[in-house]
Scaffold this motif. Structure first.
Motif, short mmCIF file in Angstrom:
data_model
loop_
_atom_site.label_atom_id
_atom_site.label_comp_id
_atom_site.label_asym_id
_atom_site.label_seq_id
_atom_site.Cartn_x
_atom_site.Cartn_y
_atom_site.Cartn_z
N ASP A 198 0.85 -1.19 0.00
CA ASP A 198 0.00 0.00 0.00
C ASP A 198 0.89 1.24 0.00
O ASP A 198 1.93 1.27 0.66
N ALA A 214 -2.89 4.11 -2.98
CA ALA A 214 -2.80 3.06 -3.98
C ALA A 214 -2.49 1.73 -3.31
O ALA A 214 -1.84 1.68 -2.26
N SER A 215 -2.96 0.68 -3.95
CA SER A 215 -2.66 -0.68 -3.53
C SER A 215 -2.25 -1.45 -4.77
O SER A 215 -2.93 -1.41 -5.79
N GLU A 227 -5.15 -0.75 -7.60
CA GLU A 227 -6.27 0.09 -7.22
C GLU A 227 -5.70 1.38 -6.65
O GLU A 227 -4.92 1.34 -5.68
N ARG A 229 -6.05 5.97 -6.24
CA ARG A 229 -6.76 7.24 -6.38
C ARG A 229 -5.78 8.38 -6.13
O ARG A 229 -4.99 8.35 -5.18
N SER A 238 -8.97 8.13 -10.64
CA SER A 238 -8.94 6.81 -10.01
C SER A 238 -8.75 5.76 -11.09
O SER A 238 -9.16 5.94 -12.24
N THR A 240 -8.62 1.27 -11.41
CA THR A 240 -8.67 -0.07 -10.84
C THR A 240 -8.57 -1.08 -11.98
O THR A 240 -9.01 -0.81 -13.10
N ARG A 242 -6.42 -4.97 -13.49
CA ARG A 242 -5.31 -5.92 -13.39
C ARG A 242 -4.74 -6.18 -14.77
O ARG A 242 -5.42 -6.07 -15.79
N GLY A 253 -9.56 -2.76 -16.80
CA GLY A 253 -10.11 -2.22 -15.56
C GLY A 253 -11.05 -1.07 -15.84
O GLY A 253 -11.76 -1.06 -16.84
#
Length: 608
Positions: A198, A214-215, A227, A229, A238, A240, A242, A253
């Motif tokens: 993270d 972010a992750s 993921e 923002r 934003s 999201t 893969r 995504g």
């Protein structure tokens, strides 16, 4: 009193404290002393187990493995045991294997005290004070051209957290052009037993405080899951999705962008090229499919210049017919209501006053990217006349924009147009052609704000346009529009116009409101501030009216011609009065209240 030779009597017991409790306290005090002694010996053992040089060596090894490159410590290094086991190093240089440098003013590594006791430096927390990141030359444009490579690089960087549980960046910087990242306070945290991390914090990007959450995770099948923002006063975004594992790397995504101003976003991104138009708030929400060559938005929802559209867009970054790195946007957009007046006003804003007439019209932004869009709209606001059922294409390539209006409903008829704006010329220029079929002449007069005289009926209008776009002053003085009007079965209203003098006969008989006509043709030239009526012919049941002349910017009219009666009769079935011979027609004075004179001519006299 004791007797000589006898041992002394034992001291009397303290009141209220039995002898066994006193013994327990003695043993507790002895145990505490042993613990303190053991702790002191442990600390001494720790000092002996992990020295400064050994800790420095282990730190350099861990950082070298994390950045896959060289690490140098040029400043002093110190090791402290209490209250936390820490290694502090000044002037640290990291040289990642993919190029660039990271210069750290101070590095603070929090160590595992238990492992330090046994002679190894295991980093639990790493703090970088005032680091400066200098990426390799060209890495910024490369990431924009190949964002998937950047995503893979970010996932690969997670390995640095395998040996470091958390990295804290304080007051970091990353120069980029005239701006970049400054005052970055970020925390990177991860689990040593997983492949996820993270990122959270904020930084200044080109002067705007920007927050980031972010992750990022490496899945078991090798895919990267993202993921994130990003938010600032200039832009909120934003993302999201893969990556899909396979021979061709791709990302699927969803994305969302919103900004109060396109110009502000450009400034936030550090755009140093031609100024962008101010089109107001902009937002984009879409599914995203990204591969090495293009970014597809199959269900894009766009809000631009007060209009909302939806469709499919494709951003292509590479192509054999274009320069490397030059983006191209293709696709289609459909609007329920299209605010063309706001959009055109944003692209070429009108001057606020006379002082703004010489201000250059900014068209340089047309050279920033290529475009090929199909646009449709149910209704559009284009100023005084509503437009509907629009079908058009917009093509932009290397600074030359072409708008093809294939079909639209306008003024009760159907319209078409083609406009070409060339911003690559020394003096930018707009050229084009237009056409209108079955238009309502009365509605055309209202749209053009022509008070009188006015025509009624159906007409076709065709014309061409040629104008410079260097400034509004040039546009007003050097533009040229040529148009031809062909009408049928209408009327010409001249009854409201006063006669030039008492001796001048009116064109219409008293009591008639308008002159009906069967056909009407006119050739008109608008040259700068002057309108030239090259020729106008009106065929009425009572005769033929011919006019030609000019109209100045001040509104002064100089129109002259003749009226040739069909027959010398007092009237006709339609009540049209025809004079007993050809008449000279003069329309003088100032618009919108000119004066009309009808004077007798010899039958063989030519038209003036």
């Amino acid at each position: 009193m004791t007797s000589p030779g006898l041992p002394p009597l034992p001291a009397p017991a303290r009141a209220g404290m039995p002898a066994p409790r006193r013994a327990v306290r003695r043993w507790a005090a002895l145990g505490l002393a042993l613990v303190v002694l053991a702790g002191a010996l442990g600390l001494v053992g720790m000092r002996l187990g992990l020295g400064v040089e050994a800790a420095k060596r282990d730190l350099v090894a861990a950082l070298s493995q994390g950045v896959r490159g060289a690490v140098r410590i040029e400043g002093p290094v110190s090791l402290s045991l209490l209250p936390k086991t820490r290694l502090v190093a000044d002037e640290v240089w990291l040289e990642p294997g993919d190029g660039g440098t990271i210069a750290v003013r101070r590095l603070v590594a929090e160590l595992d005290p238990l492992k330090a006791l046994f002679g190894s430096a295991a980093i639990k927390h790493l703090r970088l004070d005032t680091p400066r990141f200098d990426p390799p030359a060209g890495v910024g444009p490369a990431l924009f051209d190949r964002p998937l490579d950047g995503l893979e690089a970010a996932a690969a960087a997670l390995t640095v957290l395998d040996d470091v549980g958390e990295i804290e960046i304080l007051n970091g910087s990353l120069p980029a052009g005239r701006g970049g990242i400054a005052q970055a306070d970020l925390t990177l945290s991860g689990d040593r037993f997983s492949t996820a991390a993270d990122i959270e914090g904020s930084f200044l990007w080109n002067g705007e405080r920007t927050s980031l959450e972010a992750s990022i995770e490496r899945a078991h099948d090798g895919a990267v899951i993202l993921e994130g923002r990003l938010e600032s006063a200039a832009l909120a975004a934003s993302l999201t999705g893969r990556t899909q594992a396979g021979p061709d790397l791709r990302f699927e995504g969803a994305m969302s962008l919103s900004a109060p101003s396109l110009k502000r976003v450009a400034a936030w991104l550090g755009h140093a090229g031609p100024p962008l138009p101010e089109v107001g708030p902009v937002s984009l929400d879409a599914s995203l499919r990204l591969d090495a060559a293009s970014a597809s938005l199959p269900d894009a929802k766009l809000h631009l210049a007060g209009s909302r559209g939806h469709g499919a867009l494709v951003l292509v970054r590479d192509g054999p017919a274009r320069a490397p790195g030059r983006p191209r946007l293709d696709g289609s957009l459909a609007f329920a209501d299209l605010d063309l007046r706001t959009l055109v006003g944003a692209l070429a804003p009108l001057p606020a006053g006379p002082a703004g007439l010489d201000r250059p019209i900014a068209v340089g932004f047309l050279g920033l990217a290529d475009l090929d869009l199909r646009v449709s709209a149910q209704d559009a606001d284009f100023g005084p006349a509503p437009v509907s059922d629009i079908a058009a294409t917009l093509h932009l390539e290397r600074g030359v924009a072409t708008l093809d209006l294939g079909d639209a409903a306008l003024l009760g008829g159907r319209a078409r147009a083609r406009l070409v704006l060339d911003s690559t010329r020394a003096v930018p220029r707009i050229t084009g052609s237009f056409g209108l079929r079955e238009a309502d002449l009365a509605a055309l007069g209202q749209a053009l704000d022509i008070p009188s005289p006015s025509f009624a009926g159906k007409a076709a209008l065709d014309g061409t346009l040629d104008a410079p776009l260097s400034s509004w002053a040039d546009l007003a003085s050097r533009s040229r529009v040529e148009a031809r009007l062909n009408g049928r079965n209408g009327t010409l209203d001249l009854a409201a116009l006063p006669a030039a003098d008492a001796a001048a006969a009116p064109l219409l008989a008293p009591g008639l409101a308008a002159l009906p006509y069967s056909t009407l043709s006119a050739d008109l030239v608008l040259s700068g501030p002057r309108a030239i009526l090259k020729d106008m012919v009106l065929d009425a049941p009572g005769g033929r009216l011919e006019l030609r002349g000019t109209m100045a910017e001040t509104g002064d009219l100089g129109l002259r011609g003749r009226f040739e009666p069909a027959a010398p009769v007092e009237g006709s079935a339609a009540g049209i009065w025809a004079p007993d011979g050809p008449r000279r027609v003069e329309i003088t004075g100032a618009w919108p209240a000119p004066q009309v004179a009808l004077r007798q001519l010899a039958a063989s006299a030519p038209a003036p």
